[in-house]
Design a protein around this motif. Structure first.
Motif, PDB file in Angstrom:
ATOM      1  N   VAL A  11       0.739  -1.142   0.155  1.00  0.00           N
ATOM      2  CA  VAL A  11      -0.040   0.205   0.087  1.00  0.00           C
ATOM      3  C   VAL A  11       0.761   1.234  -0.046  1.00  0.00           C
ATOM      4  CG1 VAL A  11      -1.876  -1.370   1.284  1.00  0.00           C
ATOM      5  CG2 VAL A  11      -0.136  -0.066   2.583  1.00  0.00           C
ATOM      6  N   ARG A  30      -6.286   1.245  -3.478  1.00  0.00           N
ATOM      7  CA  ARG A  30      -5.658   0.230  -4.314  1.00  0.00           C
ATOM      8  C   ARG A  30      -6.579  -0.130  -5.643  1.00  0.00           C
ATOM      9  NH1 ARG A  30      -1.856  -4.292  -1.911  1.00  0.00           N
ATOM     10  NH2 ARG A  30      -3.746  -4.767  -0.904  1.00  0.00           N
ATOM     11  N   THR A  69      -5.512 -10.009   5.044  1.00  0.00           N
ATOM     12  CA  THR A  69      -4.320  -8.780   5.023  1.00  0.00           C
ATOM     13  C   THR A  69      -3.186  -9.279   4.232  1.00  0.00           C
ATOM     14  OG1 THR A  69      -5.694  -7.790   6.572  1.00  0.00           O
ATOM     15  CG2 THR A  69      -3.468  -6.930   6.071  1.00  0.00           C
ATOM     16  N   GLN A 114      -6.710  -7.892  -3.545  1.00  0.00           N
ATOM     17  CA  GLN A 114      -6.731  -6.509  -3.998  1.00  0.00           C
ATOM     18  C   GLN A 114      -8.062  -6.394  -5.103  1.00  0.00           C
ATOM     19  OE1 GLN A 114      -3.215  -5.200  -6.253  1.00  0.00           O
ATOM     20  NE2 GLN A 114      -2.010  -5.977  -5.133  1.00  0.00           N
ATOM     21  N   GLU A 170      -6.203  -1.938   4.450  1.00  0.00           N
ATOM     22  CA  GLU A 170      -5.508  -1.147   3.439  1.00  0.00           C
ATOM     23  C   GLU A 170      -5.728   0.085   3.838  1.00  0.00           C
ATOM     24  OE1 GLU A 170      -6.511  -0.465  -1.062  1.00  0.00           O
ATOM     25  OE2 GLU A 170      -6.696  -2.537  -0.467  1.00  0.00           O
TER      26      GLU A 170
END
Length: 338
Positions: free
Chosen positions: A48, A320, A106, A313, A88
């Motif tokens: 990140v 992101r 995560t 993601q 994130e």
């Protein structure tokens, strides 16, 4: 991602249903590149990008939790986000140094050394409480409910967010997390940066009238779980943003997912298939994917047009997401990639 009712074939059994549900909920956490759109060598690292200056929380702050409660946070010194999407956001706000634990979804680099407080994708209340958090962040898909209740009963402020399903959810999600942690100004900066980057990513989509039909497949080969995404899968907004059409929605599917069958895929007739990278790995890469029922007979299968995005993601709908849109675009329109 929201709670999901996954309809699997009777032959899979209730155990596999529960496994699929747990995996899917955790992933709002690279197959071999055989086709032109599956190449991911230029993929950005799993990391990140925090704001340049770590913000100073202004607390106490009271936030409306998505489950109808008003939650007051008095300290952000020990933060525990209960899924990868929320982690994130916290790290992107610049508050990563205050995070004391992570869940299995995560996966980005900055959080790798943190202790994991989930057990087979379920939150461990004992694990959370043992780390003495001053605030816990969750969303509606976080569970089990007993663990959430136990954390709250211990007096820990716990803020629940609505699940993110569309690009329009990104801004409000940033606002809510930033307000809960007492850093609304940092939230405004992050929202502006993310919005600009989303606009830039969308502007880079080829504007030549192509609207490929894209099917989102959820794959877990180890559990024989193969699902075709519908309008509530969470992927439709991403597909639309890159100029595509969600094949499951176009085929008349309802809800989130339906078992993958030859008939369903023939009806969907996707020009490309979108998958999570670990899911693609679990079926043996592109070659293994083409062996699943009906895949090889679709236009996507015939062209080996597979778009693979990192699990943590793809459906995070956060800072992101612009990167996700760029990667989908590059793989979906490889001849236009710069």
């Amino acid at each position: 991602m929201s709670s999901r009712t996954i309809r699997s074939g009777a032959a899979r059994g209730p155990v596999l249903l529960l496994l699929a549900l747990g995996l899917l909920l955790a992933l709002t956490s690279c197959g071999s590149a055989a086709g032109p759109a599956a190449a991911t060598g230029s993929r950005a690292p799993d990391a990140v990008e925090p704001l340049s200056v770590e913000p100073v929380p202004q607390l106490p702050a009271t936030t409306a939790s998505a489950d109808g409660r008003q939650v007051t946070v008095t300290s952000a010194e020990r933060i525990i986000p209960l899924n990868g999407s929320l982690a994130e956001l916290v790290f992107s706000l610049g508050l990563g140094p205050k995070v004391v634990a992570r869940d299995v979804s995560t996966t980005f680099r900055q959080a790798a050394a943190l202790p994991v407080i989930t057990q087979a994708h379920d939150v461990s209340a004992e694990g959370v409480l043992s780390l003495h958090p001053t605030v816990v962040l969750a969303d509606r898909s976080t569970g089990p409910a007993e663990a959430i209740a136990q954390i709250r009963a211990a007096g820990v402020p716990l803020v629940v967010l609505d699940d993110a399903k569309r690009l329009d959810d990104v801004g409000p999600r940033i606002d809510t997390v930033a307000a809960a942690l007492g850093v609304p100004d940092a939230g405004g900066q992050l929202k502006e940066r993310t919005g600009q980057r989303i606009d830039e990513a969308r502007a880079a989509v080829p504007a030549d009238g192509r609207h490929p039909k894209v099917a989102f497949l959820y794959l877990r080969g180890s559990a024989s779980v193969y699902l075709l995404g519908g309008p509530a899968s969470g992927a439709g907004s991403l597909i639309e943003a890159v100029g595509g059409e969600d094949a499951g929605t176009a085929a008349g599917l309802t809800g989130d997912f339906t078992p993958l069958t030859s008939e369903a895929l023939v009806k969907a007739a996707p020009d490309a298939i979108l998958v999570m990278s670990k899911g693609l790995d679990s079926v043996g890469g592109v070659d293994g994917l083409l062996k699943l029922p009906g895949v090889a007979q679709t236009p996507a299968g015939l062209d080996r047009r597979i778009v693979s995005i990192e699990d943590g993601q793809l459906l995070s709908y956060g800072p992101r997401t612009p990167q996700v849109l760029r990667e989908i675009t590059a793989q979906l329109y490889p001849a236009d990639a710069k």
